[in-house]
Write a protein that holds these residues in place. Structure first.
Motif, mmCIF file in Angstrom:
data_model
loop_
_atom_site.group_PDB
_atom_site.id
_atom_site.type_symbol
_atom_site.label_atom_id
_atom_site.label_comp_id
_atom_site.label_asym_id
_atom_site.label_seq_id
_atom_site.Cartn_x
_atom_site.Cartn_y
_atom_site.Cartn_z
ATOM 1 N N ALA A 192 0.994 -1.219 -0.111
ATOM 2 C CA ALA A 192 0.005 -0.125 0.057
ATOM 3 C C ALA A 192 0.925 1.009 0.067
ATOM 4 N N TRP A 193 0.660 2.002 -0.765
ATOM 5 C CA TRP A 193 1.571 3.377 -1.022
ATOM 6 C C TRP A 193 0.668 4.413 -1.139
ATOM 7 N N THR A 194 0.630 5.421 -0.397
ATOM 8 C CA THR A 194 0.071 6.464 -0.196
ATOM 9 C C THR A 194 0.558 7.906 -0.460
ATOM 10 N N ALA A 195 0.124 8.664 -1.391
ATOM 11 C CA ALA A 195 0.695 9.885 -1.931
ATOM 12 C C ALA A 195 0.380 10.833 -0.631
ATOM 13 N N MET A 196 1.470 11.739 -0.053
ATOM 14 C CA MET A 196 1.167 12.670 0.853
ATOM 15 C C MET A 196 0.951 13.946 0.251
ATOM 16 N N GLU A 197 1.073 14.109 -0.830
ATOM 17 C CA GLU A 197 0.777 15.510 -1.601
ATOM 18 C C GLU A 197 0.505 14.966 -2.940
ATOM 19 N N ARG A 198 0.233 16.110 -3.836
ATOM 20 C CA ARG A 198 -0.158 15.793 -5.362
ATOM 21 C C ARG A 198 1.251 15.169 -6.006
ATOM 22 N N ILE A 199 1.183 14.057 -6.623
ATOM 23 C CA ILE A 199 2.434 13.485 -7.254
ATOM 24 C C ILE A 199 2.216 13.274 -8.632
ATOM 25 N N ASP A 200 3.000 13.661 -9.480
ATOM 26 C CA ASP A 200 2.971 13.613 -10.824
ATOM 27 C C ASP A 200 4.319 13.401 -11.546
ATOM 28 N N ARG A 201 4.396 13.920 -12.755
ATOM 29 C CA ARG A 201 5.760 13.575 -13.427
ATOM 30 C C ARG A 201 6.714 14.645 -13.180
ATOM 31 N N SER A 202 6.349 15.605 -12.606
ATOM 32 C CA SER A 202 7.328 16.818 -12.181
ATOM 33 C C SER A 202 8.105 16.495 -10.919
ATOM 34 N N ASN A 203 7.433 15.668 -10.012
ATOM 35 C CA ASN A 203 7.976 15.377 -8.710
ATOM 36 C C ASN A 203 8.481 14.061 -8.656
ATOM 37 N N GLY A 204 8.213 13.258 -9.707
ATOM 38 C CA GLY A 204 8.812 11.742 -9.652
ATOM 39 C C GLY A 204 7.666 11.084 -9.082
ATOM 40 N N HIS A 247 2.130 6.371 -15.924
ATOM 41 C CA HIS A 247 2.649 6.987 -14.761
ATOM 42 C C HIS A 247 1.248 7.120 -13.697
ATOM 43 N N LEU A 248 1.628 7.219 -12.670
ATOM 44 C CA LEU A 248 0.505 7.286 -11.459
ATOM 45 C C LEU A 248 0.438 8.633 -11.174
ATOM 46 N N VAL A 249 -0.420 9.366 -11.554
ATOM 47 C CA VAL A 249 -0.467 10.920 -11.007
ATOM 48 C C VAL A 249 -1.832 10.544 -9.953
ATOM 49 N N MET A 250 -1.147 11.073 -8.625
ATOM 50 C CA MET A 250 -1.891 10.828 -7.547
ATOM 51 C C MET A 250 -2.047 12.296 -6.776
ATOM 52 N N GLU A 251 -3.515 12.292 -6.099
ATOM 53 C CA GLU A 251 -3.478 13.427 -5.233
ATOM 54 C C GLU A 251 -3.408 13.004 -3.851
ATOM 55 N N LYS A 252 -3.177 13.735 -2.747
ATOM 56 C CA LYS A 252 -2.920 13.701 -1.580
ATOM 57 C C LYS A 252 -3.951 12.638 -1.070
ATOM 58 N N GLY A 253 -3.534 11.539 -0.281
ATOM 59 C CA GLY A 253 -4.374 10.500 0.163
ATOM 60 C C GLY A 253 -4.860 9.461 -0.671
ATOM 61 N N ASP A 254 -4.698 9.627 -2.069
ATOM 62 C CA ASP A 254 -4.648 8.568 -2.902
ATOM 63 C C ASP A 254 -3.623 7.409 -2.616
#
Ligand SMILES: CC(C)CC(=O)SCCNC(=O)CCNC(=O)[C@H](O)C(C)(C)COP(=O)(O)OP(=O)(O)OC[C@H]1O[C@@H](n2cnc3c(N)ncnc32)[C@H](O)[C@@H]1OP(=O)(O)O
Ligand SMILES: Nc1ncnc2c1ncn2[C@@H]1O[C@H](COP(=O)(O)OP(=O)(O)OP(=O)(O)O)[C@@H](O)[C@H]1O
Ligand SMILES: O=C(O)CCC(=O)C(=O)O
Ligand SMILES: [Fe+2]
Ligand SMILES: [Mg+2]
Length: 338
Positions: A192-204, A247-254
């Protein structure tokens, strides 16, 4: 009579969906089970029958090896994890067994920026606040679909991917997490891997090769990167570079749940922020340890045992299995094997 009427309605629908066979299907009077089996023709291989995942989600995981659930962890909880991470970096709390890792480009430079140098912390099972992540009911509800009811939290991480130093060392090479694990079966392990902020290609963001969980464990080595590679960041030696990557773009909490054979990595962080994610690898307590001697995992066993021996060993020999037995924590049900 009622049944005939609903069959007629169904016939109309089928004719719309499939004009050529709709009429034929109608004369056969399909049962609802047959209709369901047309949509979901085979049994599912990678998830358990517990009515938590929809057939669509189970089908997606079977085919792709991952499942993304939006908005699973609240902003308040993430804030608490952030604060605790900051305290750990500032050495305001000491956590037994915790590993603090700095980026190789920073660790080997003379200018160390204190907490800004921390690339990730691992093994926070003794930190009550961070370990709350691993016990959250909304996470375990999903985990149980992969592991069954007896659940061990085996490996914990808070990743703080730093702004790239220019050497591209903030990347994580494409790998399978099973390379690190001396327990099986693989299908009863999930991350289980949870984004703690928006994560997209710009921040890896995470990059996955969908469907690769259906393959076998591949040989892993250090990638041949000019700018250096972080300790133990092994990558798959050969994989098909033409496979589609997502590329899994995720919002905080996803939160993404993924199979330990799924080939994945993460790109470099081109922003000035420290990109944060928190994760836990779970396994069924009924999994068993294997001896990795003579397998592709021998190289990682050697590195892990060397570090553990240096840190804790003294004169007593430590095995790879020992390093996992002491870290694993029961989070639900009964601790049976692991
Ligand atoms: C599924 C899951 C398991 C997948 C993964 O997580 S893959 C990555 C797993 N990685 C790890 O488990 C790495 C764990 N990291 C560690 O154990 C530590 O950070 C260490 C690499 C041992 C370094 O810790 P520590 O000994 O406290 O640090 P020191 O500053 O005293 O440095 C000792 C020597 O290590 C070097 N070092 C430190 N950080 C890194 C680095 N990131 N990459 C490569 N080398 C590194 C450092 O330069 C120093 O080397 P020498 O000067 O002795 O030659
Ligand atoms: N030469 C390489 N060998 C092995 N893995 C690589 C190599 N180059 C990139 N990767 C890995 O592939 C994954 C994603 O790379 P990708 O090219 O998508 O990211 P990026 O180059 O950082 O960002 P982007 O392509 O979005 O600009 C990462 O895990 C990265 O570490
Ligand atoms: O970049 C990330 O956050 C993912 C790291 C990862 O896949 C791992 O540590 O196994
Ligand atoms: Fe990984
Ligand atoms: Mg790229």
């Amino acid at each position: 009579m009622q049944e005939a009427a609903s069959a007629a309605r169904l016939g109309t629908i089928l004719r719309h969906l499939c004009p050529r066979t709709g009429a034929a299907a109608l004369t056969a009077f399909p049962t609802s089970a047959q209709i369901a089996s047309v949509k979901h023709p085979v049994e599912f291989h990678y998830t358990l029958d517990n009515n938590i995942l929809t057939p669509e989600q189970r089908h997606f995981y079977d085919e792709n090896g991952y499942l993304l659930i939006k908005n699973l962890v609240s902003g308040e909880d993430i804030e608490r994890f952030r604060n605790q991470f900051a305290k750990i970096c500032k050495k305001e709390v000491q956590v037994p067994g915790l590993i603090i890792m700095r980026d190789v480009a920073i660790a080997k430079s003379e200018f160390v920026l204190d907490q800004k140098a921390v690339t990730k912390v691992q093994d926070f099972q003794e930190d009550e606040e961070l370990f709350r992540y691993c016990t959250m009911p909304q996470i375990l509800k999903y985990v149980e679909c992969f592991t069954g009811p007896n659940i061990m939290a085996m490996h914990t991480m808070l990743i703080n991917k730093p702004p790239d130093s220019g050497k591209k060392s903030s990347r994580h090479p494409m790998h399978q997490d099973l390379h690190y694990f001396p327990f099986r079966p693989a299908d009863h392990i999930v991350c289980a891997w949870t984004a703690m902020e928006r994560i997209d290609r710009s921040n890896g963001c995470l990059v996955v090769l969908p469907g690769t969980h259906k393959g076998s464990l591949k040989q892993h080595d250090y990638p041949d990167w000019e700018g250096g590679v972080n300790k133990m960041y092994h990558g798959v030696r050969d994989y098909n570079k033409n496979l589609p990557r997502v590329h899994l773009v995720m919002e905080k909490g996803d939160t993404v749940f993924f199979h330990p054979l799924l080939i994945h990595g993460s790109g470099m962080n081109r922003t000035q922020g420290f990109r944060k994610a928190i994760s836990c690898h779970y396994a069924s307590a009924g999994c068993h340890y294997i001896d990795v001697k003579g397998t592709s995992q021998e190289n990682i066993e050697k590195e892990v045992v060397e570090i553990a021996q240096r840190k804790y060993g003294g004169s007593t020999p430590i095995t790879l299995k020992d390093t996992w037995m002491v870290r694993g924590r029961l989070v639900k049900g009964e601790r049976t094997n692991l």
